[in-house]
Motif scaffolding. Structure first.
Motif, PDB file in Angstrom:
ATOM      1  N   ARG A 126       1.036  -1.000  -0.179  1.00  0.00           N
ATOM      2  CA  ARG A 126       0.341   0.127   0.361  1.00  0.00           C
ATOM      3  C   ARG A 126       0.486   0.844  -0.067  1.00  0.00           C
ATOM      4  N   GLN A 163       1.433   5.351   0.066  1.00  0.00           N
ATOM      5  CA  GLN A 163       0.543   5.930   0.952  1.00  0.00           C
ATOM      6  C   GLN A 163       1.170   7.298   2.227  1.00  0.00           C
ATOM      7  N   GLN A 194       3.857   8.050  -3.570  1.00  0.00           N
ATOM      8  CA  GLN A 194       4.474   8.014  -2.625  1.00  0.00           C
ATOM      9  C   GLN A 194       5.055   6.486  -2.152  1.00  0.00           C
ATOM     10  N   TYR A 247     -10.961  -1.677   9.043  1.00  0.00           N
ATOM     11  CA  TYR A 247     -12.118  -1.902   9.326  1.00  0.00           C
ATOM     12  C   TYR A 247     -13.654  -2.128   8.228  1.00  0.00           C
ATOM     13  N   THR A 248     -13.726  -2.366   7.591  1.00  0.00           N
ATOM     14  CA  THR A 248     -15.189  -3.264   6.652  1.00  0.00           C
ATOM     15  C   THR A 248     -14.410  -4.452   6.543  1.00  0.00           C
ATOM     16  N   ARG A 249     -15.734  -5.011   6.628  1.00  0.00           N
ATOM     17  CA  ARG A 249     -15.354  -6.788   6.002  1.00  0.00           C
ATOM     18  C   ARG A 249     -15.106  -6.834   4.904  1.00  0.00           C
ATOM     19  N   GLU A 250     -14.923  -6.501   4.266  1.00  0.00           N
ATOM     20  CA  GLU A 250     -14.636  -5.774   3.247  1.00  0.00           C
ATOM     21  C   GLU A 250     -13.089  -7.076   3.418  1.00  0.00           C
ATOM     22  N   GLU A 271     -10.287   9.301  -1.131  1.00  0.00           N
ATOM     23  CA  GLU A 271      -9.677   8.826  -2.135  1.00  0.00           C
ATOM     24  C   GLU A 271      -9.170   6.828  -2.075  1.00  0.00           C
ATOM     25  N   PRO A 272      -9.362   6.353  -2.766  1.00  0.00           N
ATOM     26  CA  PRO A 272      -8.929   5.296  -3.143  1.00  0.00           C
ATOM     27  C   PRO A 272      -7.238   5.332  -3.255  1.00  0.00           C
ATOM     28  N   ALA A 275      -5.335   7.795  -1.866  1.00  0.00           N
ATOM     29  CA  ALA A 275      -4.868   8.545  -0.798  1.00  0.00           C
ATOM     30  C   ALA A 275      -5.938   9.031   0.798  1.00  0.00           C
ATOM     31  N   GLY A 276      -5.349   8.606   1.772  1.00  0.00           N
ATOM     32  CA  GLY A 276      -6.294   9.005   2.772  1.00  0.00           C
ATOM     33  C   GLY A 276      -5.549   9.671   3.798  1.00  0.00           C
ATOM     34  N   ILE A 325     -13.902   7.645  -1.330  1.00  0.00           N
ATOM     35  CA  ILE A 325     -14.464   6.478  -0.951  1.00  0.00           C
ATOM     36  C   ILE A 325     -15.036   7.009   0.753  1.00  0.00           C
ATOM     37  N   PHE A 326     -15.435   6.037   1.284  1.00  0.00           N
ATOM     38  CA  PHE A 326     -15.168   6.293   3.023  1.00  0.00           C
ATOM     39  C   PHE A 326     -16.296   7.223   3.508  1.00  0.00           C
ATOM     40  N   LEU A 357     -21.135   0.490  -1.053  1.00  0.00           N
ATOM     41  CA  LEU A 357     -21.576   0.474   0.436  1.00  0.00           C
ATOM     42  C   LEU A 357     -20.480   0.397   0.801  1.00  0.00           C
ATOM     43  N   PHE A 358     -19.482   0.178   2.396  1.00  0.00           N
ATOM     44  CA  PHE A 358     -18.842  -0.366   2.796  1.00  0.00           C
ATOM     45  C   PHE A 358     -19.699  -0.553   3.580  1.00  0.00           C
ATOM     46  N   HIS A 359     -18.738  -2.079   4.084  1.00  0.00           N
ATOM     47  CA  HIS A 359     -19.625  -2.612   5.487  1.00  0.00           C
ATOM     48  C   HIS A 359     -18.725  -3.239   6.118  1.00  0.00           C
ATOM     49  N   LYS A 360     -19.303  -2.662   7.757  1.00  0.00           N
ATOM     50  CA  LYS A 360     -18.181  -1.580   8.366  1.00  0.00           C
ATOM     51  C   LYS A 360     -18.081  -3.323   9.527  1.00  0.00           C
TER      52      LYS A 360
END
Lengths: 600, 600
Positions: A323, A325, A338, A422-425, B166-167, B169-170, B195-196, B253-256
């Motif tokens: 990842r 970042q 990055q 934090y997501t279930r993905e 963004e995907p 860039a958090g 996202i998020f 949607l995200f599944h948290k």
């Protein structure tokens, strides 16, 4: 992603460099084995875990067991997985060849099982529970009980449970109310309600053999009046065929935060007055018998916690490498690419902490398994007794330390993945939820701390404690041969000196009857004692890593350097932090004990 | 169970004994208010939270938002709750009377909001997000933008979001790729993926106003090239009526793991090349503007974490008083009745720890809210600036400390409930899952630690830090008037002395360009700094409790004794533990920084 369940390089390090598994093959019991047979078993475990267990780990979480018409249903993926486990012979990994087992050391069977716990803790619980119940019948059951119940369990046709907890009696088993009345024919009629029974119902086996704690009519009060019964879901005829359904009713399922693949059941025994049970061993000895199973189970719980931590660690490590970042603090040019987040110091901290927790606890779990082998196969009774004493002392740590710190590792794995974690993905949040059970079941953290401080330390005139202290001292002496380990050894020596003195003081208080005060801060004691034990195991690993480096195998140098750095982390970042808890223990601080109900 | 959301006695203590809310009514802005109007607002908040928010907290968790035909659906219970919140005027609690607001101090609005966060953090997020977005337009938007977008938000017809991540860039916002092209008519065309985005879609309002970070074609690289745009879900005609659907698409949607009641969305802007946005303020100033919202949001996140901790604490306290289990160590007679578990020392420890964490962080959150009032309503610009500097410095602590330690409180609440706590039949596991988001969103823990050590400490020549140090010293001086507080004051003084020296050293390293090394252990610094701040707030509470005891109101004596005991816990059990981290910071320990990727 190369490895997802555990690092096989680390497993080989543990087995063949730290714990000398090959030495076990010198013992008669394991004489047919060698490193090749060990590795073959491990390879099989890994491939079954990867092929049958890991793929439905999330699915089992998302589709928890359901209650239909008095029975629990599971997703269809569980049975083929469990069947593959059975067919490969893992259920009887440690049983003798004559019994159809693999006659493996427990060290090896635990190492095999670790793969399943990492892949899918929920589905792997069913055979593990069965092993525990079977071992109980093997140790304490009559020949007839073994024929009728144990043999089909060994064959994988019957599964097992341990049924202890009741709605008003969890930690305090002396208060169970389940009753057993003699039926006149040698059997008993059981009546009572049990809750939180893992694997209490499922469609995976022909029959389920519940090992139930209950009280006989003449039972003395308290733990000395508890007896152990076999209570099958279906009665078993003399010819081994299944008889009628016993009066054991699935009253409902609990819906857990995690660990959802394993049914957690409420069972009613004898609602219709016709629940048949069979006394195991002698009356009123049930709790002592059950403790054998619980001790095994506690080691199993500890290893389960380790492996959930391990799975999260490996996942977050891969993620951190992939990842991109941000940039390092000294390279803020926004037009530069990055960097992978593993380059950030704080992400390294979170990875190194996980590594130190997970690999430290993994070592301890396997060390305990090897000690179990010693209790069974060392030459003299005296040696076996010594191994027993040490294992008894370490059991609360083997159970509780991973369930606290490998849960923390899971928390860090989520943090490394950030919003995704934090997501279930992504899988790490499930590891965290699954792992949260481990400080609770098979004796809560609080119970473990009382077991350690109030019971285990003083057992057999402190024989286990003396052994442990000697082992740690010897390890420090060996470490002293390496100048480069001075910084790692000294914090452990300093801690041990102070801990020993605190221990003596607390034992003295206990002997003088200052029970409430001496035990008040048992949680602090458990933490410090656990850190001392894990610190010792890390120093041991550091010695082996130094030896490995000295052998000069260049391909392995990185591995050993990582070991040394994790040891450094644990011994310099974690171990010295315990002096604060020691100061509170020394002062017999009563801040918590003195807090009054009405002040909250 | 008497109180489930928070202790109103403790809230009154904070407002009227510690933070002197009544003094605010001396300021012109709040001159119409008095303790009665404050208490009336609090009572309304409590009753709406209990009646509309708490009842569907579990239901919202079990029935998370779903994606249907490009829109997010919610359970029907959310809208009446949010409507009740709006109708009671809480959305504009702090807005002026002329704007139709209540003109309440932020201290009071936060105290009101705390009830909703405790009752149902998922549902209460929607209006909170709207407030943040509205404040942003109010501060930086044009008159026309205020007319078109802010006014309907104030009326509760439009809701708002903040769309940053963004995907790829958090944490590193400088790397966002969303673009804004001038359309020639003064508006812009936005293109990019976010996202998020919390509350990014829902059926609660006529329109949703997204506050979107994007880059103009001539943007310089990095954070200095980020601009802020209003991007409505529906365009708004000149007469205020809704125009056509803007090209903002709900991609999914995200599944948290928790916090499920709040939609977490992936939004595509300009997939069809027709996404209209309006520049807020000046080009390239977007991040500075957004930081106003983020700072508010960070305080909100901190308070959310506190309140989840608070809810779990109160639940586990009630449970511990009701649940009989076992006997005290000195009363093992098994025929004696079981005692409520609150009588066990280790359970008291877990309750007292929760109390110390939760009430300490609650105090800090409200203190920060009062500071915010100071930034707005103190007499002189200089005073307001000072308040700003202190609030800026404290913001990373207000956000991160509760999100770490009130999560820990939730972990303890589960532990007190044991097996029950692990099931979804009880509420504490949900608090734990909900709270796990808080160390992640609005800037992770790692980001907060860099913000504190790398930015906030040195800001304005350390003006905030000097203020804080002075305030803590003054608090210690006042505490010195009470002999009984000596044991509590001394650990804080000792910590502050050493922390100040460590701080100077680290700032020196930073000034000399040793950036990587100085920031490597920022997580340790964040923890120690946070403990110093919370230790200060506990000493402040202890002084007030001593004063309360001295007033001799017998009915309150238990309350004050509890405060003193929790202060004792925090200052003697937690604060001295920080010396280990300080030693690592002093040594500029590089164990984590030096760990190489290839060694893992």
């Amino acid at each position: 992603m190369s490895e997802t369940l555990l690092s096989s390089r680390n497993l080989a390090f543990e087995l063949y460099e730290v714990l000398d598994a090959e030495a076990l093959t010198q013992r008669e019991r394991f004489a047919e084995h060698n490193r090749e047979t060990f590795d073959a078993a491990l390879g099989t475990a890994r491939s079954i875990a990867e092929k049958f267990f890991a793929p439905h780990n999330r699915k089992g979480d998302e589709n928890e067991p359901e209650y239909h018409d008095g029975a629990a249903t599971l997703i269809p993926d569980v049975k083929p997985a469990v069947d593959a486990f059975l067919e490969a012979g893992f259920l009887n990994a440690t049983r003798s060849f004559e019994q159809g087992g693999m006659q493996l050391p427990t060290l090896l069977s635990q190492a095999c099982f670790a793969h399943f716990q990492s892949a899918n803790v929920g589905s792997s619980a069913y055979p593990f529970l069965t092993m525990g119940a079977a071992n109980l019948i093997e140790s304490f059951g009559s020949e007839e009980q073994k024929q009728r119940f144990l043999q089909p369990m060994i064959e994988g046709r019957f599964f097992g449970t341990m049924a202890l907890t009741e709605p008003h009696a969890g930690s305090s088993l002396s208060d169970i109310r389940t009753r057993a009345e003699p039926a006149g024919d040698g059997s008993y009629r059981i009546k009572g309600n049990k809750i939180f029974i893992s694997g209490g119902d499922h469609p995976l086996s022909e029959n389920i053999v519940h090992m139930v704690l209950a009280k006989l009519p003449d039972a003395p009060p308290g733990v000395k009046g508890i007896s152990l019964f076999i209570v099958p879901k279906f009665l078993v005829n003399d010819d081994g065929s299944l008889g009628k359904r016993n009066d054991v009713i699935l009253a409902g399922l609990f819906h857990k935060m995690g660990y959802r693949g394993t049914t957690s059941t409420a069972l009613n025994f004898g609602d219709n007055g016709d629940c048949v049970g069979y006394l195991v061993g002698k009356p009123h000895q049930g709790l002592a018998y059950m403790f054998q199973m619980m001790n095994e189970a506690r080691i199993g719980v500890g290893m389960g916690a380790v492996m959930l931590g391990y799975a999260g660690y490996l996942y977050s490590l891969d993620y951190a490498r992939e990842r991109p970042q941000g940039r390092r603090p000294d390279g803020k040019d926004p037009t530069s690419p990055q960097v992978p987040i593993i380059e950030h110091a704080d992400v390294r901290r979170m990875l190194l902490t996980q590594k130190a927790y997970v690999e430290g606890a993994f070592d301890l779990g396997l060390y305990a398994a090897r000690l179990f082998d010693d209790t069974q196969t060392l030459d003299t009774e005296d040696e076996r007794k010594q191994a027993h004493e040490l294992l008894d002392l370490l059991t609360p740590i083997v159970k509780s330390w991973p369930s606290e710190f490998c849960l923390k590792a899971n928390e860090l794995a989520i943090q490394i993945l950030g919003g995704h974690g934090y997501t279930r993905e992504y899988p790490v949040e499930q590891y965290y939820r699954d792992n949260r059970l481990n400080p609770i079941h098979e004796g809560t953290h609080g119970i473990q701390s009382l077991d350690l401080l109030g019971r285990k330390l003083a057992q057999n005139q402190g024989a286990g404690l003396k052994q442990l202290t000697r082992l740690i001292n010897q390890c420090c002496e060996r470490a002293a041969a390496f100048d480069s380990l001075d910084d790692l050894r000294q914090p452990l020596e300093t801690l041990m000196k102070r801990l020993s003195s605190v221990t003596l003081g607390l034992l003295g208080d206990l002997m003088q009857g200052q029970v409430n005060r001496a035990l008040a801060n048992s949680a602090l004691y458990l933490k410090v004692f656990g850190h001392a034990v894990i610190g010792w195991r890390w120093l041991e690993q550091a010695i082996r890593a130094q030896e490995g480096l000295a052998r000069g195998n260049a391909a392995d140098a990185d591995f050993y350097k990582g070991k040394l750095q994790a040891a450094r982390y644990f011994l310099t970042w974690e171990v010295p932090g315990c002096h604060h808890e020691l100061a509170l223990l020394e002062a017999r601080d009563d801040t918590c004990l003195a807090m009054q109900d009405s002040w909250f």
